[in-house]
Design an enzyme around this catalytic site. Sequence first.
Site, mmCIF file in Angstrom:
data_model
loop_
_atom_site.group_PDB
_atom_site.id
_atom_site.type_symbol
_atom_site.label_atom_id
_atom_site.label_comp_id
_atom_site.label_asym_id
_atom_site.label_seq_id
_atom_site.Cartn_x
_atom_site.Cartn_y
_atom_site.Cartn_z
ATOM 1 N N ASP A 110 0.740 -1.340 0.121
ATOM 2 C CA ASP A 110 0.098 0.262 -0.159
ATOM 3 C C ASP A 110 0.878 1.239 0.038
ATOM 4 O O ASP A 110 0.127 2.217 -0.043
ATOM 5 C CB ASP A 110 -0.832 -0.009 1.164
ATOM 6 C CG ASP A 110 -1.870 -0.900 0.928
ATOM 7 O OD1 ASP A 110 -2.409 -1.353 -0.005
ATOM 8 O OD2 ASP A 110 -2.728 -1.052 2.292
ATOM 9 N N HIS A 115 27.171 5.327 -12.796
ATOM 10 C CA HIS A 115 25.883 5.280 -12.031
ATOM 11 C C HIS A 115 25.598 4.355 -11.022
ATOM 12 O O HIS A 115 24.582 3.981 -10.424
ATOM 13 C CB HIS A 115 24.709 4.822 -13.034
ATOM 14 C CG HIS A 115 24.510 5.762 -14.239
ATOM 15 N ND1 HIS A 115 23.840 5.695 -15.298
ATOM 16 C CD2 HIS A 115 24.855 7.292 -14.087
ATOM 17 C CE1 HIS A 115 23.564 6.841 -16.138
ATOM 18 N NE2 HIS A 115 24.445 7.492 -15.583
ATOM 19 N N ASP A 122 28.217 12.273 -6.147
ATOM 20 C CA ASP A 122 27.348 13.038 -6.898
ATOM 21 C C ASP A 122 25.894 13.238 -6.562
ATOM 22 O O ASP A 122 25.171 12.082 -6.649
ATOM 23 C CB ASP A 122 27.202 12.327 -8.511
ATOM 24 C CG ASP A 122 26.566 13.120 -9.581
ATOM 25 O OD1 ASP A 122 25.647 14.003 -9.308
ATOM 26 O OD2 ASP A 122 26.697 12.780 -10.733
ATOM 27 N N ASP A 152 22.496 19.678 -9.484
ATOM 28 C CA ASP A 152 23.455 18.629 -9.703
ATOM 29 C C ASP A 152 24.763 18.719 -9.423
ATOM 30 O O ASP A 152 25.617 19.830 -10.294
ATOM 31 C CB ASP A 152 23.368 18.454 -11.072
ATOM 32 C CG ASP A 152 23.642 17.092 -11.647
ATOM 33 O OD1 ASP A 152 24.275 16.418 -10.873
ATOM 34 O OD2 ASP A 152 23.389 16.711 -12.956
ATOM 35 N N HIS A 176 31.670 9.983 -21.063
ATOM 36 C CA HIS A 176 30.388 10.838 -20.926
ATOM 37 C C HIS A 176 30.515 12.153 -21.681
ATOM 38 O O HIS A 176 31.656 12.731 -21.762
ATOM 39 C CB HIS A 176 29.619 10.584 -19.633
ATOM 40 C CG HIS A 176 30.428 11.297 -18.406
ATOM 41 N ND1 HIS A 176 30.660 12.707 -18.309
ATOM 42 C CD2 HIS A 176 31.261 10.816 -17.633
ATOM 43 C CE1 HIS A 176 31.230 12.824 -17.199
ATOM 44 N NE2 HIS A 176 31.754 11.830 -16.673
ATOM 45 N N HIS A 200 24.767 18.693 -19.665
ATOM 46 C CA HIS A 200 23.380 18.635 -20.173
ATOM 47 C C HIS A 200 22.610 19.814 -19.684
ATOM 48 O O HIS A 200 22.999 20.326 -18.728
ATOM 49 C CB HIS A 200 22.762 17.167 -19.605
ATOM 50 C CG HIS A 200 22.966 17.051 -18.121
ATOM 51 N ND1 HIS A 200 22.117 17.539 -17.037
ATOM 52 C CD2 HIS A 200 23.948 16.427 -17.400
ATOM 53 C CE1 HIS A 200 22.460 17.348 -15.750
ATOM 54 N NE2 HIS A 200 23.603 16.367 -16.024
ATOM 55 N N HIS A 229 17.980 16.058 -16.347
ATOM 56 C CA HIS A 229 18.597 15.929 -17.656
ATOM 57 C C HIS A 229 17.409 16.830 -18.122
ATOM 58 O O HIS A 229 16.507 16.090 -18.561
ATOM 59 C CB HIS A 229 18.592 14.687 -18.107
ATOM 60 C CG HIS A 229 19.980 13.944 -17.555
ATOM 61 N ND1 HIS A 229 20.293 12.741 -18.053
ATOM 62 C CD2 HIS A 229 20.839 14.463 -16.721
ATOM 63 C CE1 HIS A 229 21.503 12.402 -17.296
ATOM 64 N NE2 HIS A 229 21.821 13.504 -16.458
ATOM 65 N N GLU A 243 30.807 18.980 -16.443
ATOM 66 C CA GLU A 243 31.170 17.861 -15.365
ATOM 67 C C GLU A 243 31.906 16.869 -16.123
ATOM 68 O O GLU A 243 31.670 15.768 -16.427
ATOM 69 C CB GLU A 243 29.877 17.015 -14.974
ATOM 70 C CG GLU A 243 28.801 16.678 -16.150
ATOM 71 C CD GLU A 243 27.759 16.091 -15.614
ATOM 72 O OE1 GLU A 243 27.840 15.229 -15.002
ATOM 73 O OE2 GLU A 243 26.536 16.486 -15.834
ATOM 74 N N TYR A 298 38.101 8.297 -15.302
ATOM 75 C CA TYR A 298 38.001 7.290 -14.682
ATOM 76 C C TYR A 298 38.713 5.994 -15.067
ATOM 77 O O TYR A 298 38.833 5.901 -16.229
ATOM 78 C CB TYR A 298 36.273 6.583 -14.972
ATOM 79 C CG TYR A 298 35.526 7.833 -14.735
ATOM 80 C CD1 TYR A 298 34.851 8.242 -13.563
ATOM 81 C CD2 TYR A 298 35.174 8.586 -15.902
ATOM 82 C CE1 TYR A 298 33.963 9.118 -13.684
ATOM 83 C CE2 TYR A 298 34.237 9.686 -15.706
ATOM 84 C CZ TYR A 298 33.745 10.183 -14.610
ATOM 85 O OH TYR A 298 32.756 11.038 -14.345
ATOM 86 N N ARG A 348 35.235 13.091 -10.851
ATOM 87 C CA ARG A 348 34.210 13.928 -11.439
ATOM 88 C C ARG A 348 34.058 15.280 -10.781
ATOM 89 O O ARG A 348 34.343 15.158 -9.541
ATOM 90 C CB ARG A 348 32.965 13.480 -11.955
ATOM 91 C CG ARG A 348 31.988 14.177 -12.595
ATOM 92 C CD ARG A 348 30.865 13.546 -13.278
ATOM 93 N NE ARG A 348 29.854 12.887 -12.432
ATOM 94 C CZ ARG A 348 29.907 11.683 -12.085
ATOM 95 N NH1 ARG A 348 30.633 10.734 -12.740
ATOM 96 N NH2 ARG A 348 29.102 11.112 -11.366
ATOM 97 N N GLU A 374 31.705 18.642 -11.046
ATOM 98 C CA GLU A 374 30.489 18.959 -11.727
ATOM 99 C C GLU A 374 29.831 20.000 -10.779
ATOM 100 O O GLU A 374 29.693 20.274 -9.733
ATOM 101 C CB GLU A 374 29.367 17.962 -11.780
ATOM 102 C CG GLU A 374 28.089 18.424 -12.223
ATOM 103 C CD GLU A 374 27.070 17.331 -12.442
ATOM 104 O OE1 GLU A 374 27.121 16.197 -11.683
ATOM 105 O OE2 GLU A 374 26.234 17.335 -13.209
HETATM 106 N N1 GLY Z 1 23.688 13.482 -11.504
HETATM 107 C C1 GLY Z 1 23.198 13.082 -12.955
HETATM 108 C C2 GLY Z 1 24.211 13.621 -13.944
HETATM 109 O O1 GLY Z 1 25.402 14.275 -13.268
HETATM 110 O O2 GLY Z 1 24.132 13.669 -14.965
HETATM 111 MN MN MN Z 2 25.072 16.165 -14.258
HETATM 112 MN MN MN Z 3 25.449 14.747 -11.496
#
Ligand code: GLY
Ligand code: MN
Ligand code: MN
Length: 448
Positions: free
Chosen positions: A38, A244, A261, A272, A355, A359, A366, A393, A397, A414, A416
């Site tokens: 529930d 991720h 992150d 972010d 990557h 974004h 995103h 960002e 790695y 990273r 960002e």
């Molecule tokens: N935290 C998601 C990204 O950096 O795109």
């Molecule tokens: Mn991001």
């Molecule tokens: Mn991020």
Amino acid sequence: MSREAGKFAERRASLLARMEPGSVAFLATAPESLRNGDSEYPYRHDSSFYYLSGFAEPESALALVAASNDKPAQAILFCREKNPEREIWDGLRHGPEAARAEFGVDAAYPIGSLDEKMAELLAGAPALYCRLARDERLDAQLRRWLDAVRAKGRTGITAPPALRDLVPLVDEMRVVKDAGEQAIMLRAGQISAAAHRRAMRAARTGVFEYELEAELLYEFRRSGAQFPAYTPIVASGANSCILHYNANDRQTREGDLVLIDAGCELDGYASDITRTFPVNGRFSAPQRELYEIVLAAQAAAFEAIRPGNTFHSAHDAAVRVLAQGMLDTGLLNRDTAGSVDDVIASKAYMAFYMHGTSHWLGMDVHDTGAYRITEHPDKPSRQLAEGMVLTVEPGIYVRPAPGVPEQYWNIGIRIEDDVVVADGAPRVLTDEVPKSVDDIERLMAEEA
Ligand code: GLY
Ligand code: MN
Ligand code: MN
């Protein structure tokens, strides 16, 4: 109408001005979602629906009718009726009457009358704008509405001969953020920055990743942010190379880096931020070496973010610095990989940086909006304009692999930040959390 409601009315007017005269647009909010048994997931409205309505209750929808020769434009909200019994359990429901007054729409009806009203609105309309072929529930609703209109065909009433996709229209409206949106995003950035500072101060060898996650969540919530904008990543040691990763259940060990992150969502807007720091408060020489490269890549990307420059110029600038760094450190072998230009052309850098650099950021992490000019046959990168908000960002790695210098194995970094495109240098929304080696080490030396 309140000033707040006026802002949403202006957005509706702007969308209506882009629609064919007499046509109808339809947009529903997000469904509620069961987690298990529930228990429901915390409710989160649909971003575009909220962008146009300011209405955050579930089971609601918006229909807009564009002005035509004889009739003015109309905004119609569908929402739950008042229900004293349910309101005891779940809280306030505005109900159509109060919603109409408070949210500045021309009419509001119970959500239960949606089929009947939509069939009325669509009769004779030249086009319907909606989310096309993305949602089975909506597809079934459309079928019902159009069938109901077609059933009146003998009386000369026609169903819309054109279905158009509403998504790109609203998506593009959301790309440039107005002053009010930027103010919320700055506050979201400040809260998230405080959360990262808190996690850095709480770090020490042996801490579990989830303990650091708890520091972040505590700071978000105590500052009034409603949600994390996405599941926080707290990745220590080798986990920092899993892009991720979010199990967040490992115990840190001496000498680990921790990549966090995490960003909060405040009043419907995301932040972010990523920071990477040594769990013991002191960067090792190889960690520092790679860290300085990523930091320089971010600085180069900032330099490229100017009105009129393309969206991808920030990525290109970051990649050049990262590629040079990969050659300088021997992550890439000069003899086989060649020059920086060769590394960029062959995309050899993608072994360690796989990557994009940016974004859009807004109501969604995103966020919506095209990155390329899709109507152009070459699909060139679009130009940046003041008020657009994006992340910057870059990262490196390094997974263990033959030929890769061992001192860098399992280092994932990273950095960002969130920026608003401005006249001149971009405005950084997230600069209240340190990122130079010295500043990080200084903050971590402070008592938690
Ligand atoms: N935290 C998601 C990204 O950096 O795109
Ligand atoms: Mn991001
Ligand atoms: Mn991020």
